[in-house]
Scaffold this motif. Structure first.
Motif, PDB file in Angstrom:
ATOM      1  N   ARG A   1       0.704  -1.121  -0.042  1.00 14.42           N
ATOM      2  CA  ARG A   1      -0.066   0.177   0.050  1.00 14.42           C
ATOM      3  C   ARG A   1       1.162   1.287   0.104  1.00 14.42           C
ATOM      4  O   ARG A   1       2.208   1.135   0.352  1.00 14.42           O
ATOM      5  CB  ARG A   1      -0.690  -0.102   1.268  1.00 14.42           C
ATOM      6  CG  ARG A   1      -0.206   0.302   2.516  1.00 14.42           C
ATOM      7  CD  ARG A   1      -0.939  -0.038   3.643  1.00 14.42           C
ATOM      8  NE  ARG A   1      -0.375   0.048   4.985  1.00 14.42           N
ATOM      9  CZ  ARG A   1      -0.399  -0.771   5.978  1.00 14.42           C
ATOM     10  NH1 ARG A   1      -1.509  -1.701   6.099  1.00 14.42           N
ATOM     11  NH2 ARG A   1       0.078  -0.675   7.101  1.00 14.42           N
ATOM     12  N   ASN A   2       0.457   2.423  -0.215  1.00 16.97           N
ATOM     13  CA  ASN A   2       1.070   3.802  -0.262  1.00 16.97           C
ATOM     14  C   ASN A   2       2.383   3.740  -1.157  1.00 16.97           C
ATOM     15  O   ASN A   2       3.117   4.286  -0.723  1.00 16.97           O
ATOM     16  CB  ASN A   2       1.306   3.768   1.424  1.00 16.97           C
ATOM     17  CG  ASN A   2       0.209   4.405   2.002  1.00 16.97           C
ATOM     18  OD1 ASN A   2      -0.523   5.061   1.513  1.00 16.97           O
ATOM     19  ND2 ASN A   2       0.262   4.257   3.409  1.00 16.97           N
ATOM     20  N   LYS A   3       2.058   3.298  -2.420  1.00 17.05           N
ATOM     21  CA  LYS A   3       2.937   3.198  -3.283  1.00 17.05           C
ATOM     22  C   LYS A   3       2.440   3.570  -4.674  1.00 17.05           C
ATOM     23  O   LYS A   3       1.163   3.438  -4.976  1.00 17.05           O
ATOM     24  CB  LYS A   3       3.780   1.867  -3.397  1.00 17.05           C
ATOM     25  CG  LYS A   3       4.235   1.520  -2.045  1.00 17.05           C
ATOM     26  CD  LYS A   3       5.142   0.075  -2.544  1.00 17.05           C
ATOM     27  CE  LYS A   3       5.839  -0.342  -0.877  1.00 17.05           C
ATOM     28  NZ  LYS A   3       6.436  -1.695  -0.972  1.00 17.05           N
ATOM     29  N   ARG A   4       3.212   4.087  -5.400  1.00 20.14           N
ATOM     30  CA  ARG A   4       2.858   4.392  -7.099  1.00 20.14           C
ATOM     31  C   ARG A   4       3.825   3.179  -7.841  1.00 20.14           C
ATOM     32  O   ARG A   4       5.029   3.054  -7.791  1.00 20.14           O
ATOM     33  CB  ARG A   4       3.259   5.616  -7.401  1.00 20.14           C
ATOM     34  CG  ARG A   4       2.253   6.543  -6.941  1.00 20.14           C
ATOM     35  CD  ARG A   4       2.216   8.103  -7.445  1.00 20.14           C
ATOM     36  NE  ARG A   4       3.616   8.816  -7.325  1.00 20.14           N
ATOM     37  CZ  ARG A   4       3.992   9.852  -7.980  1.00 20.14           C
ATOM     38  NH1 ARG A   4       3.136  10.343  -8.968  1.00 20.14           N
ATOM     39  NH2 ARG A   4       5.074  10.435  -7.685  1.00 20.14           N
ATOM     40  N   SER A   5       3.197   2.455  -8.669  1.00 20.85           N
ATOM     41  CA  SER A   5       3.847   1.431  -9.608  1.00 20.85           C
ATOM     42  C   SER A   5       4.080   1.949 -10.961  1.00 20.85           C
ATOM     43  O   SER A   5       3.172   2.553 -11.521  1.00 20.85           O
ATOM     44  CB  SER A   5       2.864   0.093  -9.766  1.00 20.85           C
ATOM     45  OG  SER A   5       3.610  -0.800 -10.434  1.00 20.85           O
ATOM     46  N   ILE A   6       5.355   1.802 -11.372  1.00 21.81           N
ATOM     47  CA  ILE A   6       5.601   2.227 -12.687  1.00 21.81           C
ATOM     48  C   ILE A   6       6.506   0.891 -13.251  1.00 21.81           C
ATOM     49  O   ILE A   6       7.155   0.151 -12.594  1.00 21.81           O
ATOM     50  CB  ILE A   6       6.464   3.377 -13.045  1.00 21.81           C
ATOM     51  CG1 ILE A   6       7.966   3.032 -12.236  1.00 21.81           C
ATOM     52  CG2 ILE A   6       5.896   4.465 -12.302  1.00 21.81           C
ATOM     53  CD1 ILE A   6       9.078   4.273 -12.640  1.00 21.81           C
ATOM     54  N   THR A   7       6.268   0.581 -14.518  1.00 24.78           N
ATOM     55  CA  THR A   7       7.149  -0.618 -15.039  1.00 24.78           C
ATOM     56  C   THR A   7       8.144  -0.168 -16.158  1.00 24.78           C
ATOM     57  O   THR A   7       7.901   0.819 -16.904  1.00 24.78           O
ATOM     58  CB  THR A   7       5.894  -1.459 -15.812  1.00 24.78           C
ATOM     59  OG1 THR A   7       5.332  -0.496 -16.706  1.00 24.78           O
ATOM     60  CG2 THR A   7       5.108  -2.222 -15.062  1.00 24.78           C
ATOM     61  N   VAL A   8       9.245  -0.375 -15.735  1.00 25.97           N
ATOM     62  CA  VAL A   8      10.470  -0.243 -16.516  1.00 25.97           C
ATOM     63  C   VAL A   8      11.437  -1.144 -16.887  1.00 25.97           C
ATOM     64  O   VAL A   8      11.654  -1.990 -16.073  1.00 25.97           O
ATOM     65  CB  VAL A   8      11.328   0.896 -15.784  1.00 25.97           C
ATOM     66  CG1 VAL A   8      12.645   1.400 -16.415  1.00 25.97           C
ATOM     67  CG2 VAL A   8      10.592   2.250 -15.317  1.00 25.97           C
ATOM     68  N   ASP A   9      11.895  -1.564 -18.098  1.00 21.97           N
ATOM     69  CA  ASP A   9      12.956  -2.366 -18.623  1.00 21.97           C
ATOM     70  C   ASP A   9      14.392  -1.882 -17.977  1.00 21.97           C
ATOM     71  O   ASP A   9      15.079  -1.079 -18.981  1.00 21.97           O
ATOM     72  CB  ASP A   9      12.802  -2.697 -19.978  1.00 21.97           C
ATOM     73  CG  ASP A   9      13.808  -3.743 -20.613  1.00 21.97           C
ATOM     74  OD1 ASP A   9      14.546  -4.304 -19.527  1.00 21.97           O
ATOM     75  OD2 ASP A   9      13.919  -3.954 -21.484  1.00 21.97           O
TER      76      ASP A   9
END
Length: 409
Positions: free
Chosen positions: A71-79
């Motif tokens: 919780r309390n996070k922002r998710s980004i996807t990066v190679d």
């Protein structure tokens, strides 16, 4: 209850780049996020944090294991292996206060994302590295998981019944302990940075955290040369301090000193035990452990737990039943302490999670964000870096970043 509704949080304005996955690192960053830090969780496109696939159980299709620590996070996807992906991390590293990672030793250095490289871009960066065995020493390249370190770090040698097989602690205590020590290091480094103006490298390992938890058992070994063994629920230096079987279930008697022994004997009308010279001091009770425990067990087996609790609570002697998890999570004291939270989530209906273990009167912990969907905030975070939508689309087509998840609210 705590904080009087204040919106101010202790770590407001602190940004954390979270390159960790599984449990120790994510548990650390979740607790930082609870106190107000902006946690940017970097995940591998398509797959994400490996705990997203730790099933069963699932909750409305999402891993319960993943939900518990994110919780309390922002998710980004990066190679991270792509040139463009590394540039994204470089850009983020320049804007954050803290980076947390738990890759194998040397992995991020090889990718050009190690501390020595990133501190040149951001001298104030606090770089926290969590690993199984630490970043130095002959075992530094070994992989480490909680179960392995429970055994390797001595915990399983003292857990289980006397004469029985080693048993692991029921939860991932070594992982979560390392996560808490990581917070200790991060907050210490933040205070030091106020004095020096510089960040620093923090090396936290599951092994080190487990070794320090040996505490009095370690000093006892140094004092005597004899390592502690398994005693079930009993204590090596205090008697009686263990579980006993009452008529209706097990109960803990935590009679930790001679004063409490006197009170317990009086309350339970065990005058013969109180007056017996073999049991009058803790040293004598330890020396005659087997006899005393046998006598107490015979007497407790004829009583119900509530009867024992009422008598001992009445004179201030610590005692209580062994609760199951469902009993704990529905207990009036746990609920009164706000240790069960309901969190809104775009997929999971009625998501509940354990609450905040630390209560601050003026800057309380809060739930500001649900455990994010994979890559839910990629566009948002990249836009904050000044990257335009056309570039984001191009990177998505090149698989530098993952696809945007469908979020229904």
């Amino acid at each position: 209850m705590f904080g009087g509704g204040s919106s101010l949080q202790a770590l407001d304005g602190i940004r954390v780049l979270d390159l960790s996955r599984t449990l120790a690192g994510p548990f650390c960053t979740m607790l930082l996020g609870d106190m107000g830090a902006d946690i940017i969780k970097v995940e591998q496109p398509e797959q994400g944090d490996e705990t997203r696939s730790f099933t069963p159980p699932t909750w409305d299709g999402i891993s319960s294991y993943y939900l518990a620590s994110n919780r309390n996070k922002r998710s980004i996807t990066v190679d991270l292996k792509s040139k463009e992906g590394k540039e994204i991390i470089f850009s983020l590293a320049k804007t954050v206060d803290v980076l947390v990672e738990n890759f194998r030793t040397g992995t991020l250095d090889q990718l050009g994302l190690g501390y020595e490289q990133l501190k040149e871009m951001n001298p104030r960066l606090i770089y926290c590295s969590v690993s199984g065995f630490g970043r130095t020493g002959p075992e530094k390249n070994r992989a480490g998981y909680d179960l392995l370190l429970q055994g390797y770090g001595g915990l399983m040698s003292i857990t289980g019944e006397n004469g029985g097989s080693p048993v692991k602690v029921g939860t991932s205590i070594v992982d979560m302990n390392a996560g808490m020590f990581a917070i200790y290091g991060i907050l210490s480094a933040m205070i030091a940075r106020e004095k020096t103006g510089k960040g620093q490298f923090i090396d936290v390992s599951l092994l080190d955290g487990q070794v320090v938890l040996l505490n009095y058992l370690a000093t006892s070994y140094f004092a005597t040369g004899n390592p502690a063994g398994r005693l079930g629920t009993a204590h090596p230096s205090i008697v009686p301090y263990q579980a006993f079987a009452a008529k209706d279930g097990e109960i803990i008697l935590a009679i930790a000193n001679n004063r409490l022994w006197e009170k317990a004997c009086q309350a339970l009308r065990w005058d013969d035990l109180r007056e017996d010279p073999r049991f009058c001091t803790n040293d004598e009770r330890v020396a005659h452990r087997e006899l005393l425990i046998r006598i107490i067990q015979e007497r407790v087996s004829t009583m119900e737990r509530q009867e024992i609790v009422e008598k001992l609570d009445g004179v201030g002697v610590p005692c209580g039943p062994i609760h199951t998890i469902d009993q704990v999570l529905n207990h009036p004291q746990v609920l009164a302490r706000e240790m069960v939270l309901e969190v809104e989530h775009p997929v999971v209906k009625s998501l509940k999670m354990p609450g905040f273990p630390v209560k601050l009167s003026d800057t309380p912990a809060q739930v500001r964000r649900h455990p994010p969907l994979l890559g839910e905030h990629t566009d948002e975070v990249l836009s904050e870096l000044g990257i335009d939508s056309a570039q984001i689309v191009e990177w998505r087509e090149k698989k530098v970043i993952g696809n945007k998840p469908e979020v229904s609210r």
